[in-house]
Design a protein around this motif. Structure first.
Motif, short mmCIF file in Angstrom:
data_model
loop_
_atom_site.label_atom_id
_atom_site.label_comp_id
_atom_site.label_asym_id
_atom_site.label_seq_id
_atom_site.Cartn_x
_atom_site.Cartn_y
_atom_site.Cartn_z
N UNK A 143 0.84 -1.20 0.00
CA UNK A 143 0.00 0.00 0.00
C UNK A 143 0.88 1.25 0.00
N UNK A 144 1.87 1.27 0.88
CA UNK A 144 2.75 2.44 1.00
C UNK A 144 3.51 2.69 -0.30
N UNK A 145 4.01 1.62 -0.93
CA UNK A 145 4.76 1.78 -2.17
C UNK A 145 3.87 2.28 -3.31
N UNK A 146 2.64 1.82 -3.36
CA UNK A 146 1.72 2.31 -4.38
C UNK A 146 1.48 3.81 -4.22
N UNK A 147 1.44 4.26 -2.98
CA UNK A 147 1.30 5.70 -2.73
C UNK A 147 2.51 6.47 -3.21
N UNK A 148 3.69 5.94 -2.94
CA UNK A 148 4.93 6.62 -3.33
C UNK A 148 5.11 6.66 -4.85
N UNK A 149 4.64 5.62 -5.53
CA UNK A 149 4.79 5.56 -6.99
C UNK A 149 3.83 6.49 -7.72
#
Length: 204
Positions: free
Chosen positions: A133-139
């Motif tokens: 979830x966090x990585x999808x936000x950062x991308x």
């Protein structure tokens, strides 16, 4: 070696010395050099090569340090991304989580990576779901598929995942009625951490 990284001393001589230490047989020294280079956020082809080599090491701690250091570096290439995407399927939860975190930090999205991260949102382990979830936000790839997947995680059984999903939706920067409605509904969640995440996202 780690003290050098904390002090931010990135002279050519120090970078060269740390690169040499990456070849040390002593695991503790090698890890210290990796952490220092990660803190300095400077990479050369030789440094990348050594860190990539460590991704295949049988020592879990060394492997984790290499992944974390790669995530901190400014220089990244397709080989690094491909290797970390493969490691996303490692049977060890810590290794999976570290690789997902690193890929998010790179900020370089691809259709394959986004698809893999969305699939990880259904993982049985909450730490993996939270990392994805966090990585999808950062991308920041605000596709309908990503938005739908993140909204679904607002109702995850683990509050930390719910909060991460709320914050990720805020990072996407898409104030659609669907997202706003989902976040407002989320304010009724009994988790204070999730409520906080939803409030922050609504304010972005």
């Amino acid at each position: 070696a780690e003290a050098v990284g904390q002090l931010g001393l990135a002279t050519p001589e120090i970078i060269n010395r740390l690169t040499i230490l990456l070849k040390e047989k002593n695991q503790a020294i090698k890890q210290a050099a990796m952490r220092a280079l990660g803190k300095l956020e400077i990479a050369t082809p030789d440094i990348i090569e050594e860190l990539m080599y460590a991704l295949n090491d049988n020592n879990k701690d060394l492997k984790l340090t290499a992944i974390t250091s790669l995530g901190s570096l400014q220089m990244v290439n397709d080989d690094v991304i491909d290797s970390l995407m493969k490691i996303m399927e490692d049977p060890d939860t810590d290794i999976q989580e570290a690789s997902i975190d690193a890929l998010g930090q790179f900020g370089i999205a691809s259709t394959t990576l986004i698809s893999k991260l969305i699939n990880k949102l259904s993982d049985q382990k909450s730490d993996i779901r939270k990392a994805a979830v966090a990585s999808l936000g950062l991308l920041k790839q605000a596709t309908p598929e990503v938005i739908e997947a993140l909204i679904a995680r607002l109702w995850d059984g683990y509050p930390a995942v719910c909060q991460a999903a709320a914050e990720a939706l805020g990072l996407l920067g898409v104030p659609s009625s669907e997202v706003i409605e989902a976040l407002i509904k989320g304010l009724m969640n009994t988790s204070l951490s999730f409520q906080n995440g939803a409030i922050v996202s609504l304010g972005q």
